[in-house]
Scaffold this motif. Structure first.
Motif, mmCIF file in Angstrom:
data_model
loop_
_atom_site.group_PDB
_atom_site.id
_atom_site.type_symbol
_atom_site.label_atom_id
_atom_site.label_comp_id
_atom_site.label_asym_id
_atom_site.label_seq_id
_atom_site.Cartn_x
_atom_site.Cartn_y
_atom_site.Cartn_z
ATOM 1 N N TRP A 125 7.464 25.560 20.213
ATOM 2 C CA TRP A 125 7.693 26.889 20.995
ATOM 3 C C TRP A 125 7.587 26.574 22.576
ATOM 4 N N LYS A 126 7.210 25.346 22.973
ATOM 5 C CA LYS A 126 6.888 25.172 24.099
ATOM 6 C C LYS A 126 7.911 25.431 25.237
ATOM 7 N N SER A 127 9.207 25.326 24.768
ATOM 8 C CA SER A 127 10.323 25.206 25.687
ATOM 9 C C SER A 127 10.980 26.868 25.643
ATOM 10 N N LEU A 128 10.339 27.634 25.051
ATOM 11 C CA LEU A 128 10.972 28.981 24.640
ATOM 12 C C LEU A 128 10.983 29.702 26.051
ATOM 13 N N THR A 129 11.863 30.600 26.269
ATOM 14 C CA THR A 129 11.489 31.672 27.258
ATOM 15 C C THR A 129 10.493 32.708 26.692
ATOM 16 N N PHE A 130 10.020 33.498 27.443
ATOM 17 C CA PHE A 130 9.027 34.582 26.890
ATOM 18 C C PHE A 130 9.716 35.459 25.749
ATOM 19 N N GLU A 131 10.869 36.037 26.120
ATOM 20 C CA GLU A 131 11.293 36.902 25.235
ATOM 21 C C GLU A 131 11.694 35.956 23.714
ATOM 22 N N LYS A 135 10.005 36.613 19.732
ATOM 23 C CA LYS A 135 10.791 36.458 18.913
ATOM 24 C C LYS A 135 10.320 35.465 17.788
ATOM 25 N N ALA A 136 9.874 34.227 18.206
ATOM 26 C CA ALA A 136 9.348 33.232 17.257
ATOM 27 C C ALA A 136 8.088 33.608 16.728
ATOM 28 N N LEU A 137 7.037 34.048 17.404
ATOM 29 C CA LEU A 137 6.019 34.726 16.886
ATOM 30 C C LEU A 137 6.031 35.573 15.707
ATOM 31 N N ALA A 138 7.049 36.626 15.996
ATOM 32 C CA ALA A 138 7.472 37.697 15.005
ATOM 33 C C ALA A 138 7.936 36.878 13.790
ATOM 34 N N LYS A 139 8.872 36.212 14.062
ATOM 35 C CA LYS A 139 9.427 35.620 12.838
ATOM 36 C C LYS A 139 8.469 34.818 12.130
ATOM 37 N N HIS A 140 7.604 33.965 12.595
ATOM 38 C CA HIS A 140 6.392 33.199 11.932
ATOM 39 C C HIS A 140 5.644 34.266 10.943
ATOM 40 N N VAL A 141 5.213 35.211 11.636
ATOM 41 C CA VAL A 141 4.267 36.320 10.788
ATOM 42 C C VAL A 141 5.309 36.867 9.904
ATOM 43 N N THR A 142 6.422 37.173 9.848
ATOM 44 C CA THR A 142 7.316 37.771 9.014
ATOM 45 C C THR A 142 7.555 36.686 7.946
ATOM 46 N N GLU A 143 7.830 35.638 8.023
ATOM 47 C CA GLU A 143 8.226 34.614 7.140
ATOM 48 C C GLU A 143 7.018 34.440 6.279
ATOM 49 N N THR A 144 5.746 34.360 7.041
ATOM 50 C CA THR A 144 4.438 33.887 6.023
ATOM 51 C C THR A 144 4.236 35.085 5.109
ATOM 52 N N LEU A 145 4.134 36.548 5.695
ATOM 53 C CA LEU A 145 3.941 37.483 5.074
ATOM 54 C C LEU A 145 4.809 37.882 3.869
ATOM 55 N N GLN A 180 1.585 40.016 29.445
ATOM 56 C CA GLN A 180 2.186 39.185 28.398
ATOM 57 C C GLN A 180 1.215 39.141 27.037
ATOM 58 N N LEU A 181 -0.028 38.815 27.197
ATOM 59 C CA LEU A 181 -0.954 38.867 26.093
ATOM 60 C C LEU A 181 -0.555 40.015 25.577
ATOM 61 N N THR A 182 -0.605 41.346 25.857
ATOM 62 C CA THR A 182 -0.233 42.475 25.084
ATOM 63 C C THR A 182 1.055 42.480 24.414
ATOM 64 N N ALA A 183 2.027 42.037 24.999
ATOM 65 C CA ALA A 183 3.314 41.934 24.412
ATOM 66 C C ALA A 183 3.418 41.037 23.301
ATOM 67 N N LEU A 184 2.685 39.822 23.623
ATOM 68 C CA LEU A 184 2.552 39.001 22.095
ATOM 69 C C LEU A 184 1.910 39.552 21.105
ATOM 70 N N ASN A 185 0.876 40.255 21.455
ATOM 71 C CA ASN A 185 0.036 40.969 20.429
ATOM 72 C C ASN A 185 0.714 42.027 19.747
ATOM 73 N N ASN A 186 1.484 42.841 20.455
ATOM 74 C CA ASN A 186 2.358 43.578 19.708
ATOM 75 C C ASN A 186 3.406 43.270 19.068
ATOM 76 N N ALA A 187 4.172 41.998 19.485
ATOM 77 C CA ALA A 187 4.940 41.558 18.530
ATOM 78 C C ALA A 187 4.569 41.082 17.363
ATOM 79 N N GLY A 188 3.521 40.721 17.117
ATOM 80 C CA GLY A 188 2.722 40.414 15.928
ATOM 81 C C GLY A 188 2.514 41.644 15.180
#
Length: 335
Positions: A125-131, A135-145, A180-188
């Protein structure tokens, strides 16, 4: 007489004396056993207490002899050796579910340990833009659950990050960058609710005895619109002492209990004690520590890696098993 009978007798005596804890209905008596499959692969065995000392699968042992009703499992994004990957978590979660145990999923959002000393971005995920990162975070959560749901496991609680006191996936999700921390949290949060609408989403910090760090995080979320259902905390007298706290385990416990009351009133959310632990050779003292914490107005307590042998994984000594057998540390769970 078997230890279980002794414990039940002790429970009755304690109740009659007015000393037993009386946690609320639905109280989680938990254990984090993320190391379990790795320990089993390395040949570690687990045994019932007492003279008979019969071998037993660890989660069943925790349930039947220690009173555990809930299991906590961490998830790493792309772990090098496969432990704590989605398939590994699925295997452990299915075993827990088959035993009737409730489940907490703890997303670290890293390829390895995430805690206050290290909140490293997953390599992929290191080269990803913030947006793209959201999406990567949300996808990881979605795939796991979704994977868990598809095998019949419905986690009751989900952590968005582990001990995220400094933030997550630094430096992008630093607490010093609250938007940004709030946005990442809310994506999850949104990803969890899309798969498991009834799951309780937890934001988890360390040092439950330290009110200031909780005010910093949850005051920030209050200002910027952070979404969560429950406040999570770790409480370790050993680590508090290592960080200069001089009030002893009793002081840590009393401060944490006072903080729980404060947080519930201030932020209007229930509190879960997501991690506790004391040295493996202090079983009776640890039992008193847990007994006191059970009187707090929390939703439950999870002991971190109780099954770990002495010195495991480079020196972890806060488990509560000796030679594969549980000590007295978890006896409050059956009182």
């Amino acid at each position: 007489m078997k230890l279980k009978s002794i414990l039940l007798s002790s429970m009755l005596l304690s109740s009659l004396a007015g000393l037993a804890s009386t946690p609320k209905a639905g109280y989680a008596k938990g254990a984090d056993v993320g190391w379990l499959t790795q320990l089993e692969a390395e040949g570690h065995k687990f045994y019932t207490p007492g003279e008979e000392r019969k071998e037993m699968e660890c989660m069943q042992l925790l349930r039947d002899w220690c009173g555990v009703n809930s299991i906590r499992l961490r998830v790493w994004v792309n772990p090098q050796n496969g432990w704590n990957s989605i398939p590994d978590v699925m295997a452990k979660a299915k075993r827990a579910s088959d035993l009737g145990l409730r489940t907490m999923i703890d997303f670290h959002f890293s390829d390895h340990w995430a805690d206050p000393g290290q909140q490293e971005m997953p390599e992929a995920w290191k080269s990803l833009t913030f947006e793209e990162l959201k999406k990567a975070l949300a996808k990881h959560v979605t795939e796991t659950l979704t994977a868990l749901k598809n095998i019949g496991v419905t986690p009751e609680w989900v952590q968005i990050g582990n001990e995220t006191t400094p933030g997550m996936m630094l430096p992008v999700g630093s607490i010093d960058n609250p938007e940004q921390l709030t946005a990442l949290n809310n994506a999850g949060y949104d990803a969890v609710k899309a798969v498991l609408p009834e799951a309780k989403v937890i934001v988890h910090l360390d040092n439950g005895n330290d009110r200031e760090r909780f005010d910093r995080m949850f005051g920030m979320f209050e200002k910027y619109g952070g979404e969560y259902d429950m406040i999570g905390m770790s409480i370790y007298p050993y680590w508090a002492a290592q960080n200069g706290y001089t009030g002893g385990w009793e002081g840590v416990t009393d401060d944490a209990i006072a903080n729980i009351d404060y947080l519930k009133q201030r932020y209007g959310r229930p509190v879960m004690i997501c991690e506790v632990g004391m040295p493996y050779d202090q079983g009776e003292l640890c039992a008193e520590f847990i007994r006191r914490l059970m009187k707090a107005d929390s939703e439950g307590i999870f002991y971190w890696e109780p099954e770990a042998p002495e010195g495991y994984n480079g020196g972890y000594n806060l488990g509560c098993f000796e030679n594969g057998t549980p000590t007295k540390a978890l006896t409050p769970f059956v009182e």
